[in-house]
Design an enzyme around this catalytic site. Structure first.
Site, short mmCIF file in Angstrom:
data_model
loop_
_atom_site.label_atom_id
_atom_site.label_comp_id
_atom_site.label_asym_id
_atom_site.label_seq_id
_atom_site.Cartn_x
_atom_site.Cartn_y
_atom_site.Cartn_z
N LYS A 212 64.19 -44.59 -2.66
CA LYS A 212 63.24 -44.49 -3.76
C LYS A 212 63.94 -44.72 -5.08
CE LYS A 212 60.30 -41.14 -5.98
NZ LYS A 212 60.00 -39.76 -6.15
N CYS B 79 59.68 -29.32 -9.20
CA CYS B 79 59.51 -29.72 -10.61
C CYS B 79 58.08 -29.53 -11.13
CB CYS B 79 59.98 -31.15 -10.84
SG CYS B 79 59.09 -32.38 -9.89
N SER C 259 55.59 -44.96 -9.21
CA SER C 259 54.56 -45.12 -10.25
C SER C 259 54.85 -46.26 -11.21
CB SER C 259 54.39 -43.79 -11.00
OG SER C 259 55.63 -43.38 -11.56
N ARG D 110 55.36 -38.69 -14.00
CA ARG D 110 55.58 -37.39 -14.66
C ARG D 110 54.39 -37.00 -15.52
NH1 ARG D 110 62.10 -38.12 -15.58
NH2 ARG D 110 62.54 -38.24 -13.34
N ARG E 16 67.48 -35.75 -15.02
CA ARG E 16 67.72 -35.37 -13.62
C ARG E 16 69.01 -35.97 -13.06
NH1 ARG E 16 62.92 -32.99 -13.15
NH2 ARG E 16 60.93 -34.10 -13.06
N GLU F 10 74.61 -40.32 1.29
CA GLU F 10 73.47 -39.41 1.19
C GLU F 10 72.59 -39.48 2.44
OE1 GLU F 10 72.27 -37.11 -0.59
OE2 GLU F 10 73.07 -37.19 -2.62
N LYS G 88 67.46 -41.03 -3.45
CA LYS G 88 66.50 -41.02 -4.55
C LYS G 88 67.29 -41.13 -5.86
CE LYS G 88 63.00 -38.21 -6.82
NZ LYS G 88 62.12 -37.04 -6.74
N CYS H 13 63.93 -29.71 -11.00
CA CYS H 13 63.60 -29.64 -9.58
C CYS H 13 64.25 -28.45 -8.87
CB CYS H 13 63.99 -30.95 -8.89
SG CYS H 13 63.17 -32.39 -9.62
C1 PBG Z 1 59.77 -35.15 -7.70
C2 PBG Z 1 59.14 -36.47 -7.49
C3 PBG Z 1 59.07 -37.49 -8.43
C4 PBG Z 1 58.41 -38.54 -7.81
C5 PBG Z 1 58.08 -38.14 -6.52
N1 PBG Z 1 58.56 -36.85 -6.33
C6 PBG Z 1 59.46 -37.53 -9.83
C7 PBG Z 1 60.82 -37.23 -10.27
O1 PBG Z 1 61.76 -37.13 -9.51
O2 PBG Z 1 60.94 -37.07 -11.48
C8 PBG Z 1 58.15 -39.86 -8.46
C9 PBG Z 1 57.13 -40.70 -7.82
C10 PBG Z 1 56.66 -41.82 -8.64
O3 PBG Z 1 57.18 -42.15 -9.72
O4 PBG Z 1 55.69 -42.43 -8.17
N2 PBG Z 1 59.13 -34.14 -7.19
#
Ligand code: PBG
Length: 324
Positions: free
Chosen positions: A248, A122, A274, A205, A217, A233, A195, A130
């Site tokens: 996650k 991504c 985040s 992002r 997504r 999964e 995830k 992605c």
């Molecule tokens: C995708 C990825 C994401 C995060 C880690 N790897 C974002 C998404 O899936 O949109 C998010 C991590 C976070 O929010 O701290 N490569």
């Protein structure tokens, strides 16, 4: 045992009793610190929605890796912001891509910290999805080929572990095969197994400049109401060769972490994402929450739920507190 014979408060009476019977502890040993690397030189650009986090050019990144190592944190997780993005995510797998350069530099200057590379497209696609598009859909199997090339290229650069996060079907098996064929059969895979399509990724992002330019997504990341599906999964990833499994986000999914810990015997990581970080920072800045205490309580909850490894933007702050 019942009141008045049993009085649970007896063992909460003072700090020593509480310390003595405490069931869960945080350790610096289980922390992973995510970092964002960008092109250019002498860049250290604050990420507004994630106070204390930066997009850093390689020279600053190396310093941050050193500092992280000196604090006793065993690993960093790297995300790259390439100079150019395109349809095919070519920046993800070129020899001189941002991640490849960053990994080479860190392994050269700070060899004794583990460098984990996020393995997703991504940040490298101009549409922000992605994977490789077929019309407006992310095409699973052509994406797998690009992920395989990217994994091998990250391994060649010196990554200690790859962490596929794109939620493509079959990604762990494909990456395992590609790494084995290239002679990296001892390089482990930390799979983002369960995830979820989460709103808590919002600040990330901005940090990684990876927001999808259209749509969302939901056709590849998991639907938040599902729990049994997480088990399916994770089962797939275990069968495909994952060495570490991951749930996650973390806090809104503690039930999933708990189930995963009960049902699987692989090391389990949880990603304190985040949004979980930024919520606490924002409330603390407003004076609405005690930032430090809320941080510690959040992280111990993730551990108590069953996570062995916690990936968190708080890693350095926690390490500081644990060292006191
Ligand atoms: C995708 C990825 C994401 C995060 C880690 N790897 C974002 C998404 O899936 O949109 C998010 C991590 C976070 O929010 O701290 N490569």
């Amino acid at each position: 045992m019942q009141y008045p014979d049993y009085r649970p408060r007896r063992l909460r009476k003072n700090a020593n009793f509480r310390r003595m019977i405490r069931e869960t502890r945080l350790s610096v040993d289980n922390l992973v610190y995510p970092l964002f690397v960008t092109f250019g030189k002498d860049v250290k650009k604050p990420i507004a929605s994630m106070p204390g986090n930066f997009q850093m050019s390689v020279n600053y990144l190396v310093k941050e890796a050193q500092k992280t190592r000196d604090m006793g944190i065993p690993a960093i997780l790297l995300f790259g912001i390439p100079e150019k993005k395109d349809e095919t995510a070519s920046g993800a797998f070129t020899k001189d891509g941002i991640i490849q350069r960053a990994v080479r530099e860190i392994k050269d200057k700070v060899p004794d910290i583990l460098v984990i590379t996020d393995l997703c497209l991504c940040e490298y696609t101009n549409h922000g999805h992605c994977g490789i598009l077929e019309g407006n859909e992310v095409d699973n199997d052509s994406t797998l080929e690009v992920l395989a090339d990217t994994a091998v290229s990250q391994a060649k650069a010196g990554a200690d572990m790859v962490a596929p996060s794109g939620m493509m079907d079959g990604q762990v098996a494909t990456i395992r095969d590609a790494l084995d064929d290239a002679g990296y059969e001892t390089l482990p895979i930390m799979a983002y197994s369960a995830k979820y399509a989460s709103s808590f990724y919002g600040p990330f992002r901005e940090a990684a400049e990876s927001a999808p330019q259209f749509g969302d997504r939901k056709s590849y990341q998991m639907d938040p109401p599902n729990s049994d599906e997480a088990i399916r999964e994770i089962t797939l990833d275990v069968e495909e060769g994952a060495d570490i499994i991951m749930v996650k986000p973390a806090l809104p999914y503690l039930d999933i972490i708990h189930r995963a810990k009960e049902e699987f015997d692989l090391p389990l990581a949880a990603y304190n994402v985040s949004g979980e970080f930024s919520m606490i920072k924002a409330a603390a800045n407003l004076g609405w929450l005690d930032g430090e205490k809320t941080m510690m309580e959040s992280l111990i909850s993730i551990k108590r739920a069953g996570a062995d490894i916690i990936i968190t933007y708080f890693a350095q702050e926690v390490a500081d507190i644990l060292a006191k």
